[in-house]
Design a protein around this motif. Structure first.
Motif, PDB file in Angstrom:
ATOM      1  N   ARG A  54      44.816  -1.196  -7.939  1.00 29.67           N
ATOM      2  CA  ARG A  54      43.545  -0.524  -7.680  1.00 29.67           C
ATOM      3  C   ARG A  54      43.374   0.676  -8.588  1.00 29.67           C
ATOM      4  O   ARG A  54      42.268   0.960  -9.064  1.00 29.67           O
ATOM      5  CB  ARG A  54      43.481  -0.108  -6.208  1.00 29.67           C
ATOM      6  N   LEU A  55      44.453   1.398  -8.846  1.00 31.70           N
ATOM      7  CA  LEU A  55      44.359   2.527  -9.773  1.00 31.70           C
ATOM      8  C   LEU A  55      44.052   2.042 -11.190  1.00 31.70           C
ATOM      9  O   LEU A  55      43.350   2.727 -11.944  1.00 31.70           O
ATOM     10  CB  LEU A  55      45.667   3.328  -9.751  1.00 31.70           C
ATOM     11  N   CYS A  56      44.570   0.870 -11.558  1.00 33.33           N
ATOM     12  CA  CYS A  56      44.234   0.317 -12.872  1.00 33.33           C
ATOM     13  C   CYS A  56      42.743   0.000 -12.960  1.00 33.33           C
ATOM     14  O   CYS A  56      42.115   0.214 -14.007  1.00 33.33           O
ATOM     15  CB  CYS A  56      45.064  -0.937 -13.141  1.00 33.33           C
ATOM     16  N   VAL A  57      42.173  -0.527 -11.884  1.00 32.04           N
ATOM     17  CA  VAL A  57      40.733  -0.784 -11.867  1.00 32.04           C
ATOM     18  C   VAL A  57      39.964   0.522 -12.063  1.00 32.04           C
ATOM     19  O   VAL A  57      38.934   0.563 -12.753  1.00 32.04           O
ATOM     20  CB  VAL A  57      40.325  -1.454 -10.541  1.00 32.04           C
ATOM     21  N   LEU A  58      40.492   1.624 -11.500  1.00 36.22           N
ATOM     22  CA  LEU A  58      39.841   2.934 -11.614  1.00 36.22           C
ATOM     23  C   LEU A  58      40.195   3.657 -12.905  1.00 36.22           C
ATOM     24  O   LEU A  58      39.764   4.797 -13.094  1.00 36.22           O
ATOM     25  CB  LEU A  58      40.238   3.801 -10.421  1.00 36.22           C
ATOM     26  N   SER A  59      40.968   3.013 -13.778  1.00 32.58           N
ATOM     27  CA  SER A  59      41.389   3.619 -15.059  1.00 32.58           C
ATOM     28  C   SER A  59      42.228   4.869 -14.839  1.00 32.58           C
ATOM     29  O   SER A  59      42.177   5.817 -15.620  1.00 32.58           O
ATOM     30  CB  SER A  59      40.165   3.948 -15.932  1.00 32.58           C
ATOM     31  N   VAL A  60      43.019   4.879 -13.781  1.00 30.04           N
ATOM     32  CA  VAL A  60      43.993   5.943 -13.532  1.00 30.04           C
ATOM     33  C   VAL A  60      45.343   5.381 -13.950  1.00 30.04           C
ATOM     34  O   VAL A  60      45.946   4.578 -13.250  1.00 30.04           O
ATOM     35  CB  VAL A  60      43.998   6.372 -12.053  1.00 30.04           C
ATOM     36  N   GLY A  61      45.819   5.795 -15.108  1.00 26.82           N
ATOM     37  CA  GLY A  61      46.962   5.151 -15.729  1.00 26.82           C
ATOM     38  C   GLY A  61      48.308   5.656 -15.280  1.00 26.82           C
ATOM     39  O   GLY A  61      49.123   6.055 -16.116  1.00 26.82           O
ATOM     40  N   TRP A  62      48.569   5.653 -13.976  1.00 34.55           N
ATOM     41  CA  TRP A  62      49.886   6.062 -13.491  1.00 34.55           C
ATOM     42  C   TRP A  62      50.915   4.960 -13.763  1.00 34.55           C
ATOM     43  O   TRP A  62      52.010   5.218 -14.238  1.00 34.55           O
ATOM     44  CB  TRP A  62      49.796   6.353 -11.997  1.00 34.55           C
ATOM     45  N   GLY A  63      50.556   3.715 -13.468  1.00 34.70           N
ATOM     46  CA  GLY A  63      51.473   2.606 -13.661  1.00 34.70           C
ATOM     47  C   GLY A  63      50.937   1.620 -14.676  1.00 34.70           C
ATOM     48  O   GLY A  63      49.735   1.374 -14.761  1.00 34.70           O
ATOM     49  N   GLU A  64      51.857   1.053 -15.434  1.00 32.49           N
ATOM     50  CA  GLU A  64      51.501   0.031 -16.426  1.00 32.49           C
ATOM     51  C   GLU A  64      52.374  -1.190 -16.190  1.00 32.49           C
ATOM     52  O   GLU A  64      53.610  -1.072 -16.143  1.00 32.49           O
ATOM     53  CB  GLU A  64      51.724   0.559 -17.844  1.00 32.49           C
ATOM     54  N   PRO A  65      51.780  -2.377 -16.001  1.00 32.25           N
ATOM     55  CA  PRO A  65      52.610  -3.570 -15.794  1.00 32.25           C
ATOM     56  C   PRO A  65      53.516  -3.812 -16.992  1.00 32.25           C
ATOM     57  O   PRO A  65      53.089  -3.711 -18.147  1.00 32.25           O
ATOM     58  CB  PRO A  65      51.585  -4.703 -15.631  1.00 32.25           C
ATOM     59  N   ALA A  66      54.782  -4.080 -16.718  1.00 32.83           N
ATOM     60  CA  ALA A  66      55.727  -4.377 -17.792  1.00 32.83           C
ATOM     61  C   ALA A  66      55.381  -5.726 -18.401  1.00 32.83           C
ATOM     62  O   ALA A  66      55.030  -6.675 -17.689  1.00 32.83           O
ATOM     63  CB  ALA A  66      57.159  -4.370 -17.265  1.00 32.83           C
ATOM     64  N   GLU A  67      55.475  -5.833 -19.705  1.00 33.86           N
ATOM     65  CA  GLU A  67      55.030  -7.034 -20.400  1.00 33.86           C
ATOM     66  C   GLU A  67      55.834  -8.266 -19.995  1.00 33.86           C
ATOM     67  O   GLU A  67      55.298  -9.350 -19.917  1.00 33.86           O
ATOM     68  CB  GLU A  67      55.134  -6.820 -21.910  1.00 33.86           C
ATOM     69  N   VAL A  68      57.116  -8.076 -19.699  1.00 36.41           N
ATOM     70  CA  VAL A  68      57.942  -9.241 -19.395  1.00 36.41           C
ATOM     71  C   VAL A  68      57.605  -9.836 -18.038  1.00 36.41           C
ATOM     72  O   VAL A  68      57.935 -10.969 -17.753  1.00 36.41           O
ATOM     73  CB  VAL A  68      59.435  -8.855 -19.409  1.00 36.41           C
ATOM     74  N   ARG A  69      56.947  -9.065 -17.174  1.00 37.28           N
ATOM     75  CA  ARG A  69      56.638  -9.555 -15.847  1.00 37.28           C
ATOM     76  C   ARG A  69      55.156  -9.872 -15.667  1.00 37.28           C
ATOM     77  O   ARG A  69      54.788 -10.666 -14.821  1.00 37.28           O
ATOM     78  CB  ARG A  69      57.032  -8.504 -14.800  1.00 37.28           C
ATOM     79  N   ALA A  70      54.313  -9.201 -16.439  1.00 36.29           N
ATOM     80  CA  ALA A  70      52.866  -9.323 -16.200  1.00 36.29           C
ATOM     81  C   ALA A  70      52.395 -10.744 -16.465  1.00 36.29           C
ATOM     82  O   ALA A  70      52.780 -11.376 -17.436  1.00 36.29           O
ATOM     83  CB  ALA A  70      52.107  -8.350 -17.092  1.00 36.29           C
TER      84      ALA A  70
END
Length: 816
Positions: free
Chosen positions: A428-444
């Motif tokens: 939900r924070l990603c939808v709001l462009s609040v960049g606290w967490g970033e999905p790791a590429e190996v898992r996303a």
């Protein structure tokens, strides 16, 4: 304690922002003068927030955050560390019961002026420098003067930081009684000389700020007389002591733009203080400065001990003898360089030589953990905050997700309620462009029950949260509203499908119908097969996630089926007549569509067929297989796409090995231009994982490649070399070595049909059987069934022929 004699007029304490020497000097001067009130450089709207500095829940570094109410993205910070002179002055005033006020230009004016300057710069095609709120925001015009650099150059120093350390941070009193105001008088005299030469020094806004400071100083003089102390940047001291009229100062402030602003305290970090751009304070070594401020005596010895402790924690052998020798070396270097005390440069050189054995690798750890530091401040719960920030803070505590300054990995198991709730919050924070967490590429994007995130809390996220607060008062309502707005304004089909995936991951049930309507409308109008191919993978992942997260995604099935059907029809013509860049881009789209169709058919099969409106799995797979066959056999299709289509068919078991060898033989025939042949090889064995292993285990294909490569004319070899190098350099070192040994060995001998590299199609190589050994392959089937949760007996009626995989006994230890 009696007050020291003081001259008439306010006590002007010019400091360097975030200087530990200035902070100690301010504390000593305040202890000696005992002023009735303290004035500090900062936005006056924050006066009501000053009592929070004495709260037990307040721990620096912190910052004052001001943002425009109508545009939360328009914001400014005033960072304060424990070693900042302004923070020391605020705490001294609160501890001694003296009134304390901010006297700088109001944030309402400075934010409006910054906005006006940015708008003017955009109109003129210029770029406005990033805001440094502690210095009053960006300035447009000539490059500003650095007063410390000018003074350092006059003193014969080439480094302003080293000059400041020598004259302020490391200067001792020598045992005699010294007036604590003397350093400020000397610095004021130097700044007066600089202002006479450089004027505003390239800071045109300073005249307005200083006019406001003088007005506030006059008000304080009426309330408290001359027993007032002012803590401000040393650059402003000459202007504050200048004789001006109240009318002249008010004239400078007349007509200033203004916005409605809100202010609060937010946590800051040492790492953020060390950055030179954006809202950073430009301090190279906040951890070192904090140590100098805290260490009352023997700072070098204490620093070396701290470094030794860090290196020991990292399993490096550092003894007390190392510490003693490092201190001696640092002091010797300081004496050789004519410095009053070993500074950061001397201690770092000594640490590298003695504790790190000359290596910069462990020294980088010292730089990151100690010289910069990972300290993150804290503010009390009573500090004002926008409703969205309060809701986010509540969820962080409930889910035990503590904001931290250092980056950390977070592994989530979506089958656990708490981890699933964490995932929803981060998405939900990603939808709001609040960049606290970033999905790791190996898992996303894998569609499994596990997710991996990289988390790091930056102070700027408070601005992003305030900006996102315009969409709602809770994370859920704000994310729902923003997703709906993004769906309405999206122009690209892939953008809407990605948004649908985000809505599902974030569990936004009220936003998903809005997004689906926009997706259906856009998909019906978009005729570009490239756009359709870009959109399908995200849609397929969305359906897969719905299965994982127990979410109803039936509405997505019809859209996915429609996209897949249209791609199957339009893709073959779109793959003809492409240049090299277009062909490479189309190869990536073919890969994406192939993976997406595999996901779609798997989801429909495991989800109960087509009753929910999803695609017919068998029909869709067959249609896509037919498309790949057409792409692989059509000469007008770009070589890299033909090669990729053949490889995908081979991997899926839809193309016999003999047919694959025949296609390769045609693609590498003497009549094919070398560049086209190299492109076919790139598509067939490049890019996807396992291309090198395919050549290792199928020497017929390797022989075809080898025969073609040795037959490329010398004048054309340089043209195909870059593409071949890109193809084969992506293989792992072991694969390249094995291929080299196979090529060096040449044709194999010693057995029937034992032919090797360079043999004709249809022959077998030494060590490779002509077919699949079902008994050996079936030995792993019980283990796979155990891992997948399938029945252990695939043939309960006993109809399978003896020796088949169904009759292979479960190997010992398979259930363990």
């Amino acid at each position: 304690m009696t007050r020291a004699p003081r001259p008439a007029g306010p006590l002007l304490l010019g400091v360097r922002h975030h200087g530990p020497g200035s902070a100690r000097a301010v504390r000593a001067a305040l202890d000696a003068a005992r002023p009735r009130a303290v004035l500090v450089e900062g936005p006056p709207e924050a006066d009501a927030l000053l009592p929070l500095a004495a709260d037990e829940g307040m721990r620096p570094p912190v910052a004052l955050l001001a943002h425009a109410v109508d545009d939360p993205g328009q914001a400014a910070f005033w960072p304060l560390a424990a070693f900042s002179p302004e923070w020391v002055a605020i705490r001294w005033a609160l501890e001694h019961g003296a009134p304390v006020r901010f006297i700088d230009l109001p944030a309402a004016n400075s934010l409006a002026m910054t906005r006006a300057e940015e708008n003017e710069a955009e109109e003129n095609g210029e770029r406005t420098p990033g805001a440094d709120a502690g210095a009053g925001g960006p300035a447009v015009g000539p490059a500003p003067v650095d007063p410390l650099a000018v003074l350092a150059e006059a003193a014969g120093y080439d480094d302003p930081e080293r000059w400041w350390e020598d004259v302020v941070e490391h200067r001792t009193q020598g045992g005699g009684a010294v007036d604590p105001r003397a350093p400020f008088a000397a610095l004021a005299e130097a700044m007066t000389a600089l202002r006479e030469v450089y004027g505003d020094g390239g800071h045109p806004r300073d005249a307005v700020r200083e006019a406001h400071m003088r007005i506030q100083l006059r008000k304080a003089a009426k309330d408290f007389g001359d027993e007032v102390a002012v803590v401000c940047g040393a650059w402003h001291v000459p202007a504050l002591g200048a004789r001006t009229t109240l009318a002249a100062d008010r004239a400078l402030l007349k007509g200033l733009p203004k916005v409605k602003a809100e202010l609060t305290w937010v946590p800051w970090s040492h790492r953020r203080l060390a950055r030179h751009s954006g809202y950073g304070a430009g301090i190279d070594s906040p951890g070192w400065y904090g140590h100098l401020f805290d260490a009352a005596d023997r700072p070098v010895e204490r620093w070396m001990t701290k470094v030794a402790g860090l290196l020991r924690d990292e399993d490096r052998f550092v003894s007390s003898a190392h510490v003693i020798e490092a201190v001696r070396l640092a002091e010797a270097l300081a004496a050789m360089r004519g410095r009053p005390l070993a500074g950061l440069r001397e201690t770092t050189d000594a640490i590298r030589a003695v504790m790190c054995e000359g290596s910069d690798v462990p020294l980088a750890l010292v730089q990151d953990r100690l010289i910069v530091g990972e300290t993150l401040g804290k503010v009390p719960d009573t500090a004002p905050a926008v409703p969205l920030q309060r809701d986010l803070t509540r969820q962080q505590r409930t889910l035990r997700l503590k904001p931290e300054a250092q980056e950390r990995e977070l592994e989530l198991d979506l089958r656990k309620d708490n981890d699933a709730a964490r995932s929803r919050l981060l998405h939900r924070l990603c939808v709001l462009s609040v960049g606290w967490g970033e999905p790791a590429e190996v898992r996303a994007g894998t569609g499994t029950f596990r997710e991996s995130w990289r988390l790091r809390w930056e102070p700027e996220l408070y601005v992003q949260v305030a900006e996102a607060g315009t969409w709602g008062t809770t994370v859920l309502s704000a994310a729902t509203a923003k997703a709906g707005s993004r769906a309405a304004s999206a122009t690209a089909l892939a953008e809407i499908t990605a948004l649908a995936e985000q809505c599902l991951l974030a569990e936004l049930p009220d936003a998903l119908p809005v997004v689906m309507r926009a997706l259906a409308d856009r998909a019906a109008l978009d005729a570009d097969v490239g756009h359709l191919a870009d959109a399908l993978p995200a849609l397929a992942r969305t359906l897969r996630y719905g299965d994982v997260r127990s979410t109803d995604t039936a509405a997505l099935g019809e859209v996915a089926a429609g996209l897949a059907e249209r791609i199957c029809v339009a893709l073959p013509p779109a793959c003809t007549g492409l240049d090299a860049d277009g062909a490479e881009e189309m190869r990536g789209r073919v890969d994406g569509v192939h993976t997406a169709i595999g996901l779609l058919t798997a989801v429909v099969r495991t989800g109960g067929g087509t009753d929910a409106g999803g695609p017919d799995p068998d029909g869709l797979r067959e249609r896509w297989t037919a498309v790949l066959h057409r792409l692989a056999a059509r000469d007008t299709v770009a070589g890299v796409v033909r090669g990729r289509a053949a490889r995908l068919l081979l991997d899926d078991g839809r193309l016999a090995e003999d047919d694959a060898a025949r296609l390769m033989g045609l693609a590498l025939s003497p009549g094919t231009p070398p560049a086209d042949a190299a492109a076919w090889i790139e598509g067939f064995v490049g890019g996807a994982a396992g291309g090198g292993m395919l050549l290792v285990h199928d020497e017929r294909l390797l022989g075809l490649v080898d025969a073609w490569l040795t037959g490329v004319p010398a004048d054309l070899f340089a043209d195909v070399l870059p593409l071949l190098r890109r193809t084969f350099s992506a293989y792992e070192a072991g694969v390249r070595r094995t291929l080299g040994e196979l090529v060096r060995r040449g044709p194999a001998t010693g057995g029937p049909a034992a032919t090797g590299v360079g043999t004709a199609p249809g022959a077998t190589a030494s060590g490779f059987a002509p077919g699949l050994d079902e008994a050996r392959a079936g030995a792993v089937e019980p283990v796979l069934r155990l891992l997948l949760g399938l029945p252990n007996d695939p043939d309960p009626d006993g109809d399978a022929p003896p020796g088949s995989a169904a009759h292979v006994e479960e190997p010992l230890g398979a259930t363990g």
